[in-house]
Design a protein around this motif. Structure first.
Motif, short mmCIF file in Angstrom:
data_model
loop_
_atom_site.label_atom_id
_atom_site.label_comp_id
_atom_site.label_asym_id
_atom_site.label_seq_id
_atom_site.Cartn_x
_atom_site.Cartn_y
_atom_site.Cartn_z
N GLN A 4 0.81 -1.20 0.00
CA GLN A 4 0.00 0.00 0.00
C GLN A 4 0.84 1.25 0.00
O GLN A 4 2.02 1.20 0.00
N HIS A 5 0.19 2.40 0.02
CA HIS A 5 0.74 3.68 0.40
C HIS A 5 0.15 4.92 -0.25
O HIS A 5 -0.95 4.91 -0.71
N ASP A 6 0.89 5.99 -0.26
CA ASP A 6 0.45 7.37 -0.35
C ASP A 6 -0.51 7.73 -1.47
O ASP A 6 -0.14 7.75 -2.63
N GLN A 7 -1.74 8.06 -1.11
CA GLN A 7 -2.75 8.45 -2.08
C GLN A 7 -2.46 9.82 -2.68
O GLN A 7 -2.72 10.08 -3.84
N ALA A 8 -1.93 10.71 -1.88
CA ALA A 8 -1.76 12.10 -2.30
C ALA A 8 -0.79 12.24 -3.45
O ALA A 8 -0.88 13.16 -4.24
N SER A 9 0.19 11.32 -3.57
CA SER A 9 1.22 11.49 -4.58
C SER A 9 1.08 10.53 -5.75
O SER A 9 1.96 10.43 -6.58
N ASP A 160 -10.16 -16.97 2.15
CA ASP A 160 -10.27 -15.90 1.15
C ASP A 160 -11.29 -14.86 1.59
O ASP A 160 -11.06 -13.65 1.45
N ASP A 161 -12.42 -15.30 2.14
CA ASP A 161 -13.45 -14.37 2.60
C ASP A 161 -12.93 -13.48 3.73
O ASP A 161 -13.17 -12.26 3.74
N ILE A 162 -12.23 -14.08 4.69
CA ILE A 162 -11.70 -13.31 5.82
C ILE A 162 -10.65 -12.31 5.33
O ILE A 162 -10.64 -11.15 5.74
N ALA A 163 -9.77 -12.76 4.44
CA ALA A 163 -8.73 -11.88 3.92
C ALA A 163 -9.34 -10.67 3.21
O ALA A 163 -8.92 -9.53 3.41
N LYS A 164 -10.36 -10.92 2.39
CA LYS A 164 -11.00 -9.81 1.66
C LYS A 164 -11.70 -8.86 2.62
O LYS A 164 -11.70 -7.64 2.41
N GLU A 165 -12.31 -9.39 3.68
CA GLU A 165 -12.98 -8.55 4.66
C GLU A 165 -11.99 -7.64 5.38
O GLU A 165 -12.21 -6.43 5.52
N VAL A 166 -10.88 -8.22 5.82
CA VAL A 166 -9.87 -7.43 6.53
C VAL A 166 -9.23 -6.40 5.59
O VAL A 166 -9.03 -5.23 5.95
N GLN A 167 -8.91 -6.81 4.37
CA GLN A 167 -8.31 -5.89 3.41
C GLN A 167 -9.26 -4.74 3.09
O GLN A 167 -8.83 -3.60 2.92
N GLY A 168 -10.57 -5.04 3.04
CA GLY A 168 -11.55 -3.97 2.80
C GLY A 168 -11.54 -2.95 3.91
O GLY A 168 -11.61 -1.74 3.67
N ILE A 169 -11.43 -3.42 5.15
CA ILE A 169 -11.36 -2.51 6.30
C ILE A 169 -10.11 -1.63 6.20
O ILE A 169 -10.18 -0.41 6.41
N LEU A 170 -8.99 -2.24 5.86
CA LEU A 170 -7.73 -1.49 5.80
C LEU A 170 -7.73 -0.49 4.65
O LEU A 170 -7.25 0.64 4.79
N LEU A 171 -8.27 -0.89 3.49
CA LEU A 171 -8.32 0.04 2.36
C LEU A 171 -9.24 1.21 2.66
O LEU A 171 -8.96 2.36 2.29
N ASN A 172 -10.33 0.96 3.36
CA ASN A 172 -11.23 2.04 3.77
C ASN A 172 -10.53 2.98 4.74
O ASN A 172 -10.67 4.21 4.65
N MET A 174 -7.35 3.54 4.85
CA MET A 174 -6.37 4.31 4.07
C MET A 174 -7.03 5.50 3.38
O MET A 174 -6.44 6.57 3.26
N GLN A 175 -8.27 5.29 2.92
CA GLN A 175 -9.00 6.39 2.28
C GLN A 175 -9.33 7.49 3.30
O GLN A 175 -9.26 8.68 2.98
N GLN A 176 -9.68 7.09 4.51
CA GLN A 176 -10.05 8.06 5.55
C GLN A 176 -8.84 8.77 6.15
O GLN A 176 -8.95 9.89 6.61
#
Length: 220
Positions: A4-9, A160-172, A174-176
């Protein structure tokens, strides 16, 4: 797998490289340089050499490879004359999960496997550095820092379901809470990145998430 990382750049949110592109990223120095650009924003080869304790010739070479394969690009707003700034093109990298009947399956698996090994090495380096720094952190960050593992019995689909759920939380998250970085112009006294704060407790944080089947030898 994601880095992951920096959205601004960055220009786009995610990149899913071809096997050829992935092989270009399968190098510890390139992976580290890309991570730094995603976290800190634009930088020159000289800046990156200072951060990584490498020579400028080495960082310049690896930056050119990253640019050739589409992971970074020239920052036209900051570059001037022979002083060339580079910035990441994507927020994070995803690796395709090839199906057994997909075209060029062996090539894709080889490239993905090689990348995962280099990524694991870089992740381990970061974890060891964090563990070394923990003793000197202030109390609040000592409490917030965690290195935990969670073992359970799952089917591939459940995993796979658990991984996608956790990744969704983390990506959200990152957006916030986009990373705060200061580019060269801002560090010279001009305005700060949007969303920045003067709170001295706010730091760039990395949460690493891994899920894999435990080797059978460890279960005996």
């Amino acid at each position: 797998m994601e880095s992951q990382h920096d959205q601004a750049s960055t220009s786009t949110e995610a990149s899913t490289p071809t096997p050829e592109q992935l092989r270009a990223l399968t190098h510890p120095i390139r992976l580290r340089l890309l991570g730094i650009l995603r976290i800190n924003g634009s930088a020159t080869a000289t800046d990156l050499a200072r951060m990584t304790e490498l020579n400028t010739g080495s960082t310049s070479y690896h930056l050119r490879i990253l640019a050739k394969y589409g992971f970074i690009e020239r920052d036209s707003e900051l570059s001037s004359g022979r002083k060339l700034f580079w910035k990441a093109k994507q927020l994070y990298t995803t690796v395709e999960d090839p199906s057994p009947d997909s075209d060029d399956i062996e090539n894709k698996l080889d490239a993905a496997g090689a990348f995962m090994q280099v990524a694991a090495t870089e992740t381990t380096r970061q974890i060891l550095q964090a563990a070394s720094d923990w003793r000197t952190m202030d109390t609040a960050w000592q409490k917030a820092t965690t290195m935990s593992d969670y073992a359970m019995m799952l089917t591939p689909h459940e995993a796979d379901d658990i991984a996608k759920e956790v990744q969704g939380i983390l990506l959200n998250a990152m957006q916030q809470h986009p990373l705060i970085h200061h580019d060269t112009k801002r560090s010279q006294g001009s305005k700060k990145t949007e969303g920045s704060t003067t709170d001295p407790q706010r730091k760039a944080v990395e949460m690493q998430f891994h899920l894999f089947p435990i080797a059978q030898g460890l279960l005996r």
